[in-house]
Design an enzyme around this catalytic site. Sequence first.
Site, short mmCIF file in Angstrom:
data_model
loop_
_atom_site.label_atom_id
_atom_site.label_comp_id
_atom_site.label_asym_id
_atom_site.label_seq_id
_atom_site.Cartn_x
_atom_site.Cartn_y
_atom_site.Cartn_z
N HIS A 40 0.83 -1.19 0.00
CA HIS A 40 0.00 0.00 0.00
C HIS A 40 0.87 1.25 0.00
CE1 HIS A 40 -4.19 -1.46 1.51
NE2 HIS A 40 -3.70 -2.23 0.56
N THR A 107 -5.85 -6.44 -8.91
CA THR A 107 -6.29 -5.45 -9.90
C THR A 107 -6.20 -4.01 -9.40
OG1 THR A 107 -8.60 -5.68 -9.22
CG2 THR A 107 -7.83 -7.08 -11.04
N GLY A 108 -6.00 -3.80 -8.10
CA GLY A 108 -5.73 -2.45 -7.62
C GLY A 108 -6.89 -1.75 -6.93
N GLU A 109 -6.54 -0.74 -6.14
CA GLU A 109 -7.50 0.07 -5.38
C GLU A 109 -7.16 1.54 -5.55
OE1 GLU A 109 -6.42 -1.67 -1.73
OE2 GLU A 109 -8.00 -3.19 -1.75
N ASN A 112 -4.47 3.63 -3.36
CA ASN A 112 -3.03 3.64 -3.61
C ASN A 112 -2.64 4.30 -4.92
OD1 ASN A 112 -2.39 1.94 -1.25
ND2 ASN A 112 -3.55 0.41 -2.39
N GLY A 177 -11.41 -12.21 -5.81
CA GLY A 177 -12.56 -12.18 -4.92
C GLY A 177 -13.80 -12.78 -5.55
N THR A 195 -9.23 -14.15 0.59
CA THR A 195 -9.28 -13.81 2.01
C THR A 195 -10.48 -14.48 2.66
OG1 THR A 195 -10.52 -11.77 1.57
CG2 THR A 195 -8.12 -11.60 1.68
N ARG A 283 -15.82 -10.44 10.05
CA ARG A 283 -14.81 -10.85 9.08
C ARG A 283 -13.74 -11.75 9.70
NH1 ARG A 283 -13.11 -8.65 4.42
NH2 ARG A 283 -11.85 -10.55 4.46
#
Length: 336
Positions: A40, A107-109, A112, A177, A195, A283
């Site tokens: 990150h 694939t990214g967020e 960041n 996911g 996850t 979670r």
Amino acid sequence: MAELKLGYKASAEQFAPRELVELAVLAEAAGMDSATVSDHFQPWRHEGGHAPFSLAWMTAVGERTQRLVLGTSVLTPTFRYNPAVIAQAFATMGCLYPGRVFLGVGTGEALNEIATGYIGQWPEFKERFARLRESVKLMRELWLGDRVDFDGEYYKLRGASIYDVPEGGIPVYIAAGGPVVAKYAGRAGDGFICTSGKGEELYKDKLIPAVREGAEAAGRNAEDIDRMIEIKISYDPDPELALENTRFWAPLSLTPEQKHSIDDPIEMEKAADALPIEQVAKRWIVASDPDEAVEKVGQYVTWGLNHLVFHAPGHDQRRFLDLFKKDLEPRLRKLG
């Protein structure tokens, strides 16, 4: 059945660089087989957050350990990074620590990538996934050690070579996911990453079957694909502490849309802190009895996961690693 492996998730969003290195060294001593780190640029939280550089951490840990397999979980090689440079970095680490390095990709967020200069509206999944596939293809070509001309839709190379590459290249683990990317992981990945805490149906009926389907379509043996899962576990003999420790990681309980689109850690923190502790804890495997904890972890093994990477939420990671070695590791090994 694939070999059972136990790993440690180094929480880069929670700890400063030196502490994060020392924790990985302790994880090896506690019996872990691997250690993974997120990549990150900004953390999930503004207050008390950290974001050390993953590749510097991997190199530091590589020098301090003997057998830990080290990897990113995950890095996005498509926006703020040029995938050719990531290929070079991992090739170097692969030469330094043979057989101990893998590249985990996603694939990214926006969190960041927007802060580091991405211009325009944050791309939809279709483009992010296309970029990921193209970047993996490019990196694999470079790891052959030949001169490469690459003319992709997003990335281009002209006579590019990586001069120091480990034999066999670098294993690529693909985070998913949902079944679309999981199928791609089965088709093109050395490993697959997901996850925990999202319900039996997702793993048993969607993700693992998709990995197998992708492998079969590519003429591969699905059992050769390392199936990694980050197990969100808050284990402590003190049940109140086990529950409260999950609070720092409240952002993980936000919706996928929020996690992928919010680009400011201050806003991410505000949204997360509005959640009740009961929702945050959903979670996580929250347990104070070791047999109960291992029984819940064992479900993921029966659903087809073999590489269990443990992410503990508390600030006292030394306590968790001591408890892991004493209470959990002997029981977990019996799952294999």
